[in-house]
Design a protein around this motif. Structure first.
Motif, PDB file in Angstrom:
ATOM      1  N   PRO A 100       8.554  -4.188  14.375  1.00  0.00           N
ATOM      2  CA  PRO A 100       8.933  -2.869  14.884  1.00  0.00           C
ATOM      3  C   PRO A 100       7.847  -2.187  15.717  1.00  0.00           C
ATOM      4  CG  PRO A 100       8.347  -2.717  12.571  1.00  0.00           C
ATOM      5  CD  PRO A 100       8.352  -4.180  12.916  1.00  0.00           C
TER       6      PRO A 100
ATOM      7  N   THR B 212      10.520   0.652  16.217  1.00  0.00           N
ATOM      8  CA  THR B 212      11.868   0.564  15.639  1.00  0.00           C
ATOM      9  C   THR B 212      11.900   1.281  14.297  1.00  0.00           C
ATOM     10  OG1 THR B 212      11.937  -1.624  16.675  1.00  0.00           O
ATOM     11  CG2 THR B 212      13.798  -1.016  15.292  1.00  0.00           C
TER      12      THR B 212
ATOM     13  N   GLY C 195      12.927  -3.324  10.872  1.00  0.00           N
ATOM     14  CA  GLY C 195      12.732  -1.892  10.985  1.00  0.00           C
ATOM     15  C   GLY C 195      11.330  -1.535  10.510  1.00  0.00           C
TER      16      GLY C 195
END
Length: 437
Positions: free
Chosen positions: A92, A99, A124
């Motif tokens: 991420p 993210t 994530g």
């Protein structure tokens, strides 16, 4: 008659190495046989080649969008395919935006769509203040959540304090999500400047990892959460991980080719292409990491491909303190690992298992990582006895920086196949969603 048949004298299956034929229909392996099979197309491997499952790399920093000059989806996935990798999961960070919410995930997917040469999934991120975004990201199909205990190196992806990590673990346990952790104790990290690698190594001691992993075990146990230790460098933490598992903690761990093949004693002063965090450690520590792989304490081997532009490596000064920390190794992981494993008497099938089935299992990719009936026909044609000398300027990575430059490695990836089709100049990769791949 199936679409394609592969004929090889060496085929690496979950049940061991066999000779014979592999049938592929509609992108899926439909049969493995020691009797001749026919297809519309037949691919005959040479006598010096082995048919492997495509590798799965669950730790790649593509840096796109926002820092595409560091890498980018097009170059990263070309490099992955050239290294026998058919699936990767993008970290991420260090993209902008990271993210950490649904809007950023949408930007990430839009940036990657139509530009990837292999299949790509997404992690994530868990950072201070985004606890309320994690459930939505999980439902949108990220493969889990990354967090840092020390500073990450980029301002937009801040590290979690212990109480923040505890809250994340409680939440993610409730939804069955995996937390992956950069585990170094910031209180045990000191600032290092100058050209001496020994000074940089001393600034991030094994104790920093050991303490952080012990803390992670305690927090995971209290939350009954599933956690994964990223890029394990300190072999002293192996007994802590093994003991935690015996006590019922759901903890796994990975390490990287650079920790298993490069040694602190061999890093020249000023050679900042070797800088990464946690650092490459001494030969004795490396031997123990290999033992940790052999006994199953370490689950998998992934690249932690973390490239940057050459100027950020500060080759002008060779200052380890000022240089970006990260190894660009996406294309070279398999030959680097096989070169070292071969010297240690470790068979190819174990190396491939650590780099294919194990990372696929970590993130729940049920159709990836194995050359088996019902799995995607993601394949690698590998010549294990052939050698080459690494030229950083000829790699597919965007920037010609490599800690392996000038090294002679054994094992050549001759071709890579994604769902039964050769990976060539046209991007054919798919964007993966957790639970659907």
């Amino acid at each position: 008659m199936t679409d394609t048949v592969f004929r090889a004298s060496r085929i690496l299956t979950p049940d061991g190495e066999v000779a014979g034929w592999v049938a592929v229909d509609d992108g899926v392996i439909t049969e493995i046989s020691d009797s001749p099979l026919t297809g519309r197309d037949t691919v005959e491997l040479a006598d010096d080649e082995v048919l492997l499952p495509g590798l799965v790399d669950t730790h790649v920093h593509v840096n796109d969008p926002g820092r595409t000059e560091w890498e980018g989806f097009e170059t990263a996935t070309r490099a992955a395919a050239a290294g026998g990798i058919t699936t990767l999961v993008d970290m991420p960070l260090n993209s902008v935006p990271p993210t950490t919410d649904l809007a950023a995930l949408a930007v990430k997917r839009a940036t990657a769509r139509g530009r990837v040469h292999v299949d790509v999934g997404f992690w994530g991120g868990a950072v201070p203040g985004n606890l309320g975004d994690l459930v939505a990201l999980h439902e949108a199909g990220v493969f889990g959540f990354k967090c840092f205990l020390p500073p990450s190196g980029v301002d937009e992806f801040a590290n979690l304090a212990p109480d923040e990590l505890a809250a994340v673990l409680r939440l993610l346990h409730g939804i069955g999500a995996l937390t992956i952790v950069h585990a170094e104790d910031p209180a045990r990290i000191t600032e290092a400047t100058g050209r001496h690698y020994a000074d940089f190594l001393a600034s991030r001691p094994r104790a920093a990892e050991n303490t952080a992993i012990a803390q992670l075990v305690s927090l995971a146990s209290a939350a009954d959460a599933r956690v994964h230790v990223l890029h394990l460098s300190s072999a002293e933490a192996l007994p802590v991980i093994a003991a935690a598992r015996r006590d019922g903690v759901a903890i796994t761990a990975e390490t990287c080719p650079h920790y298993l093949t490069l040694r602190a004693e061999d890093v020249p002063d000023g050679a900042t292409e070797f800088k990464c965090c946690p650092p490459i450690r001494e030969a004795a520590n490396q031997d123990l990491l290999w033992q940790g792989l052999a006994d199953g304490t370490i689950d998998c081997v992934v690249s932690d491909h973390s490239p940057s532009t050459a100027d950020l490596k500060r080759f002008d000064t060779g200052d380890f303190g000022a240089a970006w920390g990260g190894i660009a190794g996406l294309q070279l992981g398999l030959p680097a690992m096989w070169t070292e494993a071969r010297a240690r008497g470790v068979p190819l099938e174990r190396v491939v298992g650590w780099m294919s089935a194990a990372p696929a299992d970590l993130v729940g990719l049920r159709r990836k990582g194995r050359l088996a009936v019902g799995h995607d026909a993601d394949l690698c044609v590998f010549a294990p006895e052939h050698s080459f000398t690494v030229d950083a300027g000829r790699l597919h990575h965007r920037n010609p920086v490599s800690a392996y430059h000038g090294r002679t490695l054994t094992g050549v990836v001759r071709s890579t196949w994604l769902r039964g089709e050769p990976v060539t100049g046209r991007p054919r990769g798919r964007l993966l969603v957790r639970g659907l791949a």
